[in-house]
Structure formats: C-alpha cells, structure tokens
Design a protein around this motif. Structure first.
Motif, PDB file in Angstrom:
ATOM      1  N   PHE A  74       0.712  -1.209   0.105  1.00  0.00           N
ATOM      2  CA  PHE A  74       0.003   0.102  -0.076  1.00  0.00           C
ATOM      3  C   PHE A  74       0.736   1.315  -0.015  1.00  0.00           C
ATOM      4  N   SER A  75       2.055   1.316   0.460  1.00  0.00           N
ATOM      5  CA  SER A  75       2.908   2.425   0.675  1.00  0.00           C
ATOM      6  C   SER A  75       3.101   3.463  -0.752  1.00  0.00           C
ATOM      7  N   GLN A  76       3.118   2.364  -1.833  1.00  0.00           N
ATOM      8  CA  GLN A  76       3.117   3.101  -3.164  1.00  0.00           C
ATOM      9  C   GLN A  76       1.894   4.071  -3.700  1.00  0.00           C
ATOM     10  N   PHE A  77       0.980   3.969  -2.945  1.00  0.00           N
ATOM     11  CA  PHE A  77      -0.149   4.783  -3.177  1.00  0.00           C
ATOM     12  C   PHE A  77       0.029   6.217  -2.856  1.00  0.00           C
ATOM     13  N   VAL A  78       1.247   6.622  -2.132  1.00  0.00           N
ATOM     14  CA  VAL A  78       1.604   7.863  -1.890  1.00  0.00           C
ATOM     15  C   VAL A  78       1.938   8.729  -3.124  1.00  0.00           C
ATOM     16  N   MET A  79       2.939   7.839  -3.926  1.00  0.00           N
ATOM     17  CA  MET A  79       3.322   8.232  -5.222  1.00  0.00           C
ATOM     18  C   MET A  79       1.894   8.433  -6.172  1.00  0.00           C
ATOM     19  N   PHE A  80       1.131   7.270  -6.321  1.00  0.00           N
ATOM     20  CA  PHE A  80       0.060   7.648  -7.098  1.00  0.00           C
ATOM     21  C   PHE A  80      -1.061   8.915  -6.636  1.00  0.00           C
ATOM     22  N   TYR A  81      -1.054   9.271  -5.619  1.00  0.00           N
ATOM     23  CA  TYR A  81      -1.829  10.333  -5.088  1.00  0.00           C
ATOM     24  C   TYR A  81      -1.162  11.634  -5.221  1.00  0.00           C
ATOM     25  N   ALA A  82       0.041  11.628  -5.206  1.00  0.00           N
ATOM     26  CA  ALA A  82       0.760  12.891  -5.577  1.00  0.00           C
ATOM     27  C   ALA A  82       0.663  13.099  -7.223  1.00  0.00           C
ATOM     28  N   CYS A  83       0.897  11.824  -7.777  1.00  0.00           N
ATOM     29  CA  CYS A  83       0.654  11.948  -9.188  1.00  0.00           C
ATOM     30  C   CYS A  83      -0.660  12.688  -9.622  1.00  0.00           C
ATOM     31  N   SER A  84      -1.655  12.353  -8.918  1.00  0.00           N
ATOM     32  CA  SER A  84      -2.884  12.792  -9.376  1.00  0.00           C
ATOM     33  C   SER A  84      -3.369  14.116  -9.048  1.00  0.00           C
ATOM     34  N   LEU A  85      -2.501  14.683  -8.272  1.00  0.00           N
ATOM     35  CA  LEU A  85      -2.615  16.009  -7.822  1.00  0.00           C
ATOM     36  C   LEU A  85      -2.020  16.863  -8.868  1.00  0.00           C
ATOM     37  N   GLY A 110       2.773  13.270 -12.762  1.00  0.00           N
ATOM     38  CA  GLY A 110       2.066  12.230 -13.205  1.00  0.00           C
ATOM     39  C   GLY A 110       3.180  11.632 -14.491  1.00  0.00           C
ATOM     40  N   VAL A 111       3.529  12.631 -15.287  1.00  0.00           N
ATOM     41  CA  VAL A 111       4.068  12.354 -16.627  1.00  0.00           C
ATOM     42  C   VAL A 111       5.741  11.932 -16.069  1.00  0.00           C
ATOM     43  N   ARG A 112       6.197  12.624 -14.964  1.00  0.00           N
ATOM     44  CA  ARG A 112       7.595  12.394 -14.688  1.00  0.00           C
ATOM     45  C   ARG A 112       7.715  11.168 -14.248  1.00  0.00           C
ATOM     46  N   PHE A 113       6.830  10.752 -13.167  1.00  0.00           N
ATOM     47  CA  PHE A 113       6.876   9.231 -12.455  1.00  0.00           C
ATOM     48  C   PHE A 113       6.938   8.195 -13.842  1.00  0.00           C
ATOM     49  N   ALA A 114       5.979   8.538 -14.525  1.00  0.00           N
ATOM     50  CA  ALA A 114       5.958   6.984 -15.766  1.00  0.00           C
ATOM     51  C   ALA A 114       7.426   7.328 -16.582  1.00  0.00           C
ATOM     52  N   ASP A 115       7.761   8.357 -16.738  1.00  0.00           N
ATOM     53  CA  ASP A 115       9.073   8.506 -17.595  1.00  0.00           C
ATOM     54  C   ASP A 115      10.147   7.963 -16.623  1.00  0.00           C
ATOM     55  N   ILE A 116      10.291   8.064 -15.579  1.00  0.00           N
ATOM     56  CA  ILE A 116      11.291   7.630 -14.471  1.00  0.00           C
ATOM     57  C   ILE A 116      11.276   6.100 -14.582  1.00  0.00           C
TER      58      ILE A 116
END
Length: 631
Positions: free
Chosen positions: A331-342, A348-354
């Motif tokens: 579940f910890s990874q949802f911190v990244m998911f929520y940050a990307c949704s904001l 959101g784009v940077r996360f996928a690119d990385i």
C-alpha cells in the motif's frame, strides 16, 4: 505580583505561608543556584520540588511554578551542568501536556533561554521539545474529547514555535534536531495515536521554516516507516482463501458491494466491502491507513501552496531507494499515485518517464528493472488522470525496447535468462487489456498502435505468450482479436502444459511477474483519496463489448497493414514519433454506464485448449497471485 504558597507537601517546608514578590522570587532562585555550589542545597532542593510537582496544583502552586520558571529563565547564566544536573533533569522531563497555558509559556521561555545560553544544553532542549510531540499515555483517551484536542493544539503550537525560535537563535539547531527526531520516532509496535501524532508533527516541520534544511530527510523517514508497517502485513491478510481463483477473479464481489458509493455525499466513507472488513481489527493495517491519510493531506496542502513539485522530487528518490525495492509493497506506493493525481501534467508524467527509463536502461539490476516495469504497467492501467495519448507514447518505448532485444536473440524460451524481456512483454499486454479500447477509439492513436511490432514480439521464438501469466495473455488475445490488432490471430495457440510450466518459472523465486503494485487499495480511509482517480476493471470498455457507439472502422487501419512483413511494420514503429500530443481526457471515459463487468462469451473466440476455451473473465481487481507456489 505576590505569590503565596501554603502546602504540606515535602520539599516546601521553608516556603510554606511565605509571600514572595516576583523580584524576590528571582533573587531567591539565584541564591538557591549559587548556594548549592557552596554546599547548601536546602533552597535548591525546594526549587526542584516545585518543578517536580505536577498533579492537582492549586492556583497558588501554579503561580509559584510559573514564577519559578520565569525566574530560572532570567538566571540561566547561573545554571551549571555539573552542579545543577538534578534541576536540569527535572526541567527536561516536564510534559507540557500536564499544564495549562501559563505554565506552558513559562516553560517554553525557559527552554529557549537554555538553548540560546550554551551549546551544552541545545541537544537536551531539542530532545525535550520533541518528546512533547506525543502526550503521556494517560492522556490518550482525552484526545477523543474536545478538551483533549484543545490541549493538543495548545501544546503543539508552542512546541513548534519554540523550535522555530531556537533555530533563529542557533542556526545549526535544525541539523542537531534531525537525528533526535529520527531516534525518537515510534516504531511499528507503538500505539496508533502515538505514531500518528508523531508523524503529524514531522510533516508539520517539513512544511515549516526548517523544512528547507531537514524536510527531505523527514519525508524519507516517514516513507520508510510506511514501508516498515507495510511489510508487517502478511499476504495471507490480503489473499482470498480460494486458491483456485485466477489472478483476475477477486474484485467483483467488492464492486457489487460498493456500487452505490458514488451516491454518497460529503466525506462519508463508502459502504464497507469484504476486502475492507478483512482488515478490521488489524492494528498494523489501521496504523498504515491513518499514516497514509496524513501523507495524502500533507501532499494536498503542498499542492495548494505550490510546493508539490519540490516535495515530489524527494518522494521520487525515496521511492526508487526503498519502495520500489521492497518485496511486493502492498500500500505504501499509493503515496506516489496520489501525488501524481494532484499534478498529472508534471508529477504524473515524470513518474511514468522515470519508471520507463529504469526499465529501458541497463544500469539497474534485472529485479529492479522488472519491478519498475510492473509499477509502470500498473500505473498506466489504473491512473484515470493519464491521457490515452501519453499511454501510447510510453507503450511505444516499451515495445521498441522489447523489439530491439529480440533482434539480438535467436534462442528458445528461457524464463530466467530473459526475465526482463518477458516482464516488458507482460507489461505491454497488461496495459492494453485496460487501454486498448480507448486507444482504438481515436484514429491517430489506433494508427500508432498498429505501427508497433506487437505481433512480431509475440511470434518471436522466445514465445512470451507461453511465459507470461495466462490470465493476462487470455484477456489480451481476446481484445486483440476483436480489435483486429493481428493479421492472423489464430497463430497464437499454445500448449497448456508448456504455458503453465514456463509461467511459473518466470521471474524466479521473487515472482515479480505476479506483482501489480497499483491494484485497488484495500485500506478504507486511504481508498477515499485514491478512488476518484482510479480505474477499476469494471469501468473499462473492452474491444469486444457490444454497445451502440460508433467508432472509427477497424478496416481503415487494418487494411493498410495486411500483407506487410513484420520487419516493415517494426521499422515503421521505430520511426514513429514519440512526441506527446495534448488530448482531452474524454478520449477515454472510464465511467460509462453501459459496460459489462464480466466479458461476454463468444463462440467465435477460441485460443488454446478447451481449458481456456470458455474465456476466463478478467475481474475488476488485480491482486498478487493467489497461486500457492507464489506465497
């Protein structure tokens, strides 16, 4: 002001029924401090008795304590760590939670004076303030009452004000503060209110003036504690008891139980699902749930003030160093998911690119690359805020890497030697299970998809269809046939025994082939933040769904590729533009009412043997495999 103390308590004998003015008490305190160095400790012990006394203070005793603390603030130059160790220990053990505002203010004034007077006291002063992040255990029950919450606000406001003042007076104080905060951070076994309040204070520091110096390390420490809690949750707490179910057959019951969630108003939590009930009473899951909510609220406040981009860079580094390398984080990874949704366009784009960079690069170890592409596939599939055009561009990168890999390979199936390649192929099919219809509905994106050498990859002697998870392969092939993605889809027939043997070997003992990190969040409070931006399988329009919509004809694209060689198609794919196009999110509307949760069986669809001839349904929740060998 005069202060009178009438008490029968030990240590107050010489101060009973004595009136002191403020100035007289200051002199009395200074004399007590000086006299102890000369061997006379009576007044000194009386002073310690005043500091020690905390329970059932009368108004006169409160007044004496306040004045004594203020007098000590004016006499810090007389305090010597060698002679007044008992007094200092009494001061540093004081809890502001036990006193009213007047005593709190006097105590804070004394702590600031001590910190500024000598470097010998700075660590003790900071340690004392950090200790006041949390209330005494007897106070926990009061936190559920208004007066307890009021006291909490009073204490924490003064604690953070004192830390700011000390940082202004002692510039190196923030760097001295950080190890104290990390050392005193509650462990995973601490009571939930304690760890939640402590993390709340850590995040408050991160967003404050000292955040520029210690904020990134504080955020990383919070994420590390999330991981610590995450790994304490057993997979048995998540997995279904029925191990005969496939990887895609576990969410329909939850979807049916929460169909009316959208009708609820305000911040009311959705009606409980069976998955949420599974965690009721799981103290570790409840702690993690509460801490995730704290992080989500913190990220939202960072976004509101325009500092999310900076915070996201810290989270991204922490993700790469800890979260992504944690074995099947739940579940910890949802911190990244929520940050990307904001902030989809940036974070959101940077996360996928990385993630794509990690997978397509050659620096990271194979297991890290496999984990990265699993995160990428799950993210592209589940993030409602990512436009289909961006998803297509990332798919082009994945297909391009996989195709280039095959150009240097002429061997047969080897799940261990080629596990990075197989993980990439599975990621491509997984994303297309979720996104194929939305891509096919837009002519330009459909053209991009048909230019990709997907068919060439699946026809290669490495045979990814025999290695990747059969449920993903089955759903992908069904949609590919309906979309006319392949020229001769009947060639994709595989032997069940070989498929089973190789898919079990894929990924080795880590079983990263079974890992889809952004499967639906099963923590009830956290899910409220994720749900509005999350794609459930029940929301997906597949290519084989029967509906009344009129999209662009498949033939206008397929006809252009019929009869062309795999090499020509692959060459076109390598030359295809990776430029991102701005498209409206309506290009894929995942919330259509006319959609089928369970794919319709088609008598014209037969891939594999009779075992798969009845077309496995792909459920709305994709969780880690329930296969016994994966546990």
């Amino acid at each position: 002001m005069g202060v009178k103390l009438a008490s029968e308590r030990p240590g107050f004998s010489e101060m009973e029924d004595v009136n002191f003015t403020d100035s007289e008490l200051v002199y009395h305190v200074r004399d007590a401090l000086r006299s102890v160095t000369l061997g006379d400790s009576n007044s000194y012990n009386e002073l310690i008795g005043v500091i020690h006394h905390t329970e059932y203070l009368t108004p006169d005793e409160v007044a004496l304590l306040v004045t004594s603390l203020k007098a000590l603030s004016g006499a810090v130059s007389c305090i010597d760590i060698a002679h007044h160790d008992s007094l200092l220990s009494s001061i540093f053990r004081m809890s502001m939670w036990s006193y009213g505002p007047d005593v709190m203010d006097a105590l804070v004034e004394l702590i600031i004076s001590l910190a500024a007077s000598s470097g010998k006291y700075i660590d003790s002063c900071l340690d004392m303030l950090v200790s006041n992040f949390m209330p005494p255990h007897y106070f926990l029950a009061l936190l559920k009452q208004p007066r307890g919450l009021a006291r909490k606000d009073q204490v924490l406001h003064r604690v953070h004000s004192a830390l700011r003042d000390i940082a202004d007076l002692v510039p190196l104080a923030p760097l001295r503060l950080l190890p104290i905060i990390l050392q005193k951070m509650p462990n995973v076994y601490s009571k939930e209110p304690m760890i939640v309040i402590y993390v709340e204070n850590m995040l408050r520091l991160e967003s404050g003036a000292m955040g520029e110096l210690v904020g990134s390390m504080i955020l990383c420490a919070v994420v590390d504690r999330l991981i610590d809690l995450d790994v304490e949750i057993e997979w048995e707490d998540i997995l279904q008891d029925d191990f005969s179910k496939g990887i895609f057959e576990m969410e329909l019951e939850d979807v049916e139980e929460t169909l009316d969630d959208d009708e609820q108003e305000g911040d009311e939590l959705p009606r409980e699902s069976s998955s949420w009930r599974r965690f009721r009473g799981n103290v570790v899951a409840e702690k993690l749930d509460s801490l995730l909510v704290l992080m989500f609220e913190h990220l939202r406040s960072c976004n509101d003030v325009g500092r999310l981009s900076n915070v996201f860079e810290t989270l991204l580094q922490s993700f790469k160093q800890t979260v992504m390398k944690a074995h099947k984080s739940k579940f910890s990874q949802f911190v990244m998911f929520y940050a990307c949704s904001l902030d989809p366009g940036n974070c959101g784009v940077r996360f996928a690119d990385i993630l794509a960079d990690i997978f397509t690069g050659s620096v990271s170890p194979p297991d890290v690359r496999m984990s990265a592409v699993a995160y990428l596939a799950s993210y592209l599939s589940r993030a409602k805020f990512l436009p289909a055009s961006f998803v297509v561009n990332i798919l082009q990168r994945l297909v391009g890497w996989c195709w280039k890999y095959t150009e240097s390979q002429d061997g047969d199936i080897n799940p261990d030697a080629h596990r990075v390649f197989y993980s990439g192929c599975q990621a491509i099919m997984y994303v297309l299970c979720f996104r194929m219809r939305s891509i096919m509905d837009v002519h330009r994106m459909k053209s991009q998809l048909f230019l990709m050498p997907v068919e060439a990859l699946l026809k290669h002697p490495l045979s990814p269809l025999k290695v990747c998870l059969p449920s993903i392969v089955e759903e992908f092939l069904r949609q590919a046939k309906a979309a006319h993605l392949f020229t001769v889809s009947e060639t994709f027939v595989f032997n069940d025994l070989l498929e089973s043997e190789h898919s079990r070997a894929f990924g080795g003992k880590e079983r990263l082939d079974m890992f889809f990190p952004f499967d639906p969040c099963l923590l009830r409070k956290s899910d409220r933040y994720i749900r509005p931006n999350f794609v459930y399988w029940s929301m997906v329009r597949t290519t084989y769904d029967d509906d009344d919509e009129e999209g662009s004809s498949d033939e206008d694209v397929v006809d252009g590729f019929m009869g062309r060689s795999v090499e020509n198609i692959a060459g076109d794919a390598m030359a295809a533009s990776f430029e991102e196009h701005d498209l409206d999110l309506d290009e894929f509307d995942y919330s259509m009412n006319k959609m089928s949760i369970t794919p319709k069986n088609s008598s014209n669809f037969r891939f594999g043997s009779e075992l798969y001839g009845s077309a496995m349904r792909m459920p709305s929740r994709i969780r880690p495999s329930t296969s016994p060998e994966s546990l």
